[in-house]
Scaffold this active site. Structure first.
Site, PDB file in Angstrom:
ATOM      1  N   LYS A   1       0.811  -1.224   0.000  1.00 36.34           N
ATOM      2  CA  LYS A   1       0.000   0.000   0.000  1.00 36.34           C
ATOM      3  C   LYS A   1       0.845   1.276   0.000  1.00 36.34           C
ATOM      4  O   LYS A   1       2.026   1.262   0.337  1.00 36.34           O
ATOM      5  CB  LYS A   1      -0.990  -0.030   1.160  1.00 36.34           C
ATOM      6  CG  LYS A   1      -2.132  -1.005   0.831  1.00 36.34           C
ATOM      7  CD  LYS A   1      -3.352  -0.820   1.661  1.00 36.34           C
ATOM      8  CE  LYS A   1      -4.437  -1.781   1.145  1.00 36.34           C
ATOM      9  NZ  LYS A   1      -5.387  -2.136   2.163  1.00 36.34           N
TER      10      LYS A   1
ATOM     11  N   ARG B   1      -3.737  -9.922   4.987  1.00 36.45           N
ATOM     12  CA  ARG B   1      -4.189 -10.023   3.596  1.00 36.45           C
ATOM     13  C   ARG B   1      -3.038  -9.554   2.715  1.00 36.45           C
ATOM     14  O   ARG B   1      -2.649  -8.383   2.786  1.00 36.45           O
ATOM     15  CB  ARG B   1      -5.428  -9.143   3.408  1.00 36.45           C
ATOM     16  CG  ARG B   1      -6.027  -9.154   2.015  1.00 36.45           C
ATOM     17  CD  ARG B   1      -7.237  -8.230   1.930  1.00 36.45           C
ATOM     18  NE  ARG B   1      -7.826  -8.252   0.605  1.00 36.45           N
ATOM     19  CZ  ARG B   1      -7.388  -7.533  -0.425  1.00 36.45           C
ATOM     20  NH1 ARG B   1      -6.353  -6.713  -0.284  1.00 36.45           N
ATOM     21  NH2 ARG B   1      -7.986  -7.616  -1.599  1.00 36.45           N
TER      22      ARG B   1
END
Ligand code: HH2
Length: 289
Positions: A221, A255
């Site tokens: 991210k 995740r």
């Protein structure tokens, strides 16, 4: 602590790895890599071989500014992959915010609904409540992917995320979805600044008072890009560090895109006999509220 999902009761006494299968042309880090059902299924098999405990199958990108996808298009992307992955021996999650896609994916046999909108769109809660055993991941986000990065004003990001997730747990309980079916996710990168994401990591243990397992998605991210100065394809080391840090701060599920290196990193957890994090770690700030 366990997570009750449709075919599997997932033992979370050890941290689990959720492998990401994006059947999309435009996901932020792997868009277009597995956009056909055949490529996505091959990827899914590889992730299971690498040690994924859960597969998360998504047909619509949630990156800031992503183009919305129609129900028909999303179904055409995910259903063949769900169908082909049902025999892989791991729980399957569908990553969607659309009730129509939830209904169809549940009918197709998925074990879990992972909703970045925490079942807030009309009909989503009903779709999950209608199926007695399907597991759910409720994630915190403000607005929607088009608007979320304009909505980052919080007095106290951790307290607001906790209050939101507590409220959603109560709504689900009212609809007959028992807590044992639910895990919670603070939503790294969804309507949060870099500093707010880092604060969520620093104070993540405060969320353990909610009493349900935490799922964290840091993989590749942009906050990791901001911290390291690296483009998305060079964020593996930071993604591994973030996954381990999240686990040390009490996450039970991470995740990730890169399953094999994450599984290796987590082997250290078991090998060192690191203790399970207390399921509820009261924190002065949260206790005061
Ligand atoms: N992050 C993404 C998508 N779904 N679900 C949960 N529960 N938690 C997350 O952090 C999360 C999520 C974004 O990652 P990715 O699927 O790789 O990207 P895209 O949305 O662009 O497909």
């Amino acid at each position: 602590m366990d997570w009750q999902t449709r075919r599997f009761r997932i033992d979370l006494t050890k941290p689990r790895v959720m492998g990401i299968v994006n059947v999309t042309p435009d996901s932020f880090s792997d868009g277009g890599r597995h956009a056909t059902a055949a490529a996505a299924l091959q990827h899914a098999r590889r992730l299971v071989d690498e040690g994924a405990d859960i597969l998360d199958i998504g047909g619509e990108s949630t990156r800031p500014g992503a183009a919305p996808v129609s129900v028909d298009e999303e179904l055409a992307r995910v259903l063949p992959v769900i169908d082909g992955a049902l025999g892989l021996g791991v729980p399957l999650s569908v990553d969607t915010l659309k009730p129509e896609v939830m209904h169809a994916a549940i009918a197709a046999g998925v074990d879990i609904v992972n909703d970045v909108q925490a079942l807030r769109l009309p009909g989503a809660l009903e779709a999950v409540a209608a199926s007695p055993a399907v597991g759910v991941c409720l994630m915190h986000m403000r607005g929607d992917p088009r608007t979320m990065q304009q909505q980052t004003g919080y007095d106290d990001v951790v307290a607001e995320v906790a209050a939101f997730l507590r409220g959603r747990l109560a709504v689900l309980a009212g609809a007959g979805v028992s807590a044992e079916r639910v895990v919670l996710d603070p939503g790294i990168g969804f309507g949060k600044t870099v500093e707010q994401n880092l604060e969520l990591l620093r104070r993540q243990r405060e969320l353990l008072v909610l009493g349900r397992p935490l799922l964290l998605g840091w993989s590749r991210k942009s906050t990791l890009g901001a911290v390291t100065g690296r483009p998305v394809e060079q964020r593996l080391p930071a993604s591994i560090a973030a996954a381990l840090a999240a686990v040390l701060q009490g996450a039970r599920i991470v995740r990730v895109h890169d399953v094999a290196p994450t599984v290796d990193a987590l082997k250290l957890w078991g090998a060192a006999g690191l203790p399970a994090v207390p399921e509820s770690a009261p924190h002065p700030r949260t206790e005061a509220r």
